[in-house]
Scaffold this motif. Structure first.
Motif, short mmCIF file in Angstrom:
data_model
loop_
_atom_site.label_atom_id
_atom_site.label_comp_id
_atom_site.label_asym_id
_atom_site.label_seq_id
_atom_site.Cartn_x
_atom_site.Cartn_y
_atom_site.Cartn_z
N SER A 77 -8.52 2.44 6.08
CA SER A 77 -9.68 2.44 6.97
C SER A 77 -10.46 3.76 6.92
O SER A 77 -11.56 3.84 7.46
N SER A 128 0.83 10.94 3.32
CA SER A 128 1.00 10.67 4.75
C SER A 128 2.48 10.60 5.12
O SER A 128 2.92 11.17 6.13
N HIS A 129 3.26 9.91 4.30
CA HIS A 129 4.69 9.78 4.55
C HIS A 129 5.39 11.15 4.53
O HIS A 129 6.33 11.38 5.30
N ASP A 158 -4.86 3.86 9.56
CA ASP A 158 -4.27 3.75 8.23
C ASP A 158 -5.24 4.27 7.17
O ASP A 158 -6.43 4.37 7.39
N ASN A 159 -4.68 4.62 6.02
CA ASN A 159 -5.47 5.24 4.96
C ASN A 159 -6.60 4.35 4.46
O ASN A 159 -7.65 4.84 4.10
N GLY A 174 -0.88 7.34 0.86
CA GLY A 174 0.28 6.86 1.61
C GLY A 174 1.49 7.76 1.40
O GLY A 174 2.24 8.03 2.35
N ASP A 206 -5.23 4.79 -2.28
CA ASP A 206 -4.51 4.74 -1.01
C ASP A 206 -3.00 4.80 -1.24
O ASP A 206 -2.25 5.25 -0.36
#
Length: 131
Positions: free
Chosen positions: A5, A24-25, A2-3, A21, A17
């Motif tokens: 981390s 990423s999506h 996940d972003n 996100g 983030d």
């Protein structure tokens, strides 16, 4: 992974983030990003555009430009392409500038830059004004 981390240097904390996100999506798909942004309020679309521009601007100077083609358009395309690939790839480039691509010619259809302007123009009749 996940972003949250994925760690960037402290001076990159202005790129949230929340932003990563959304990137990423979208999975490097302009239509997916357009659908996501179209459902947002104007303030969030502007926030997204601002963070995209900020993230790309971080890459438009040395040491990253040492590895890029020299044209201004090329540097912008490369930096936008890196941001569009997501936080993990972006972090890899930040930590290892020598991995910066020299060119992204032929790969520009995956660049997500400009989608926020398209959405703002469609929804509100004006672009974000953030470049």
């Amino acid at each position: 992974m996940d972003n949250a981390s994925i760690k960037l240097p402290e001076d990159f904390s202005h790129i949230s983030d929340w932003f990563w996100g959304i990137i990423s999506h979208a999975k490097e798909d302009r239509n997916t990003l357009k659908e996501t942004l179209s459902a947002m309020a104007k303030d969030d679309i502007l926030r997204f555009q601002e963070q995209f521009v900020d993230a790309a601007a971080e890459l438009q100077d040395e040491p990253f430009t040492d590895y890029m083609e020299e044209s201004e358009d090329g540097i912008e395309d490369i930096s936008h392409w890196i941001v569009s690939k997501g936080k993990a790839f972006y972090a890899e480039i930040i930590h290892h500038p020598e991995n910066t691509p020299h060119s992204v010619t032929g790969n520009t259809e995956r660049i997500l830059y400009g989608v926020a302007d398209e959405v703002c123009l469609d929804k509100f009749g004006e672009t974000t004004g953030i470049y």
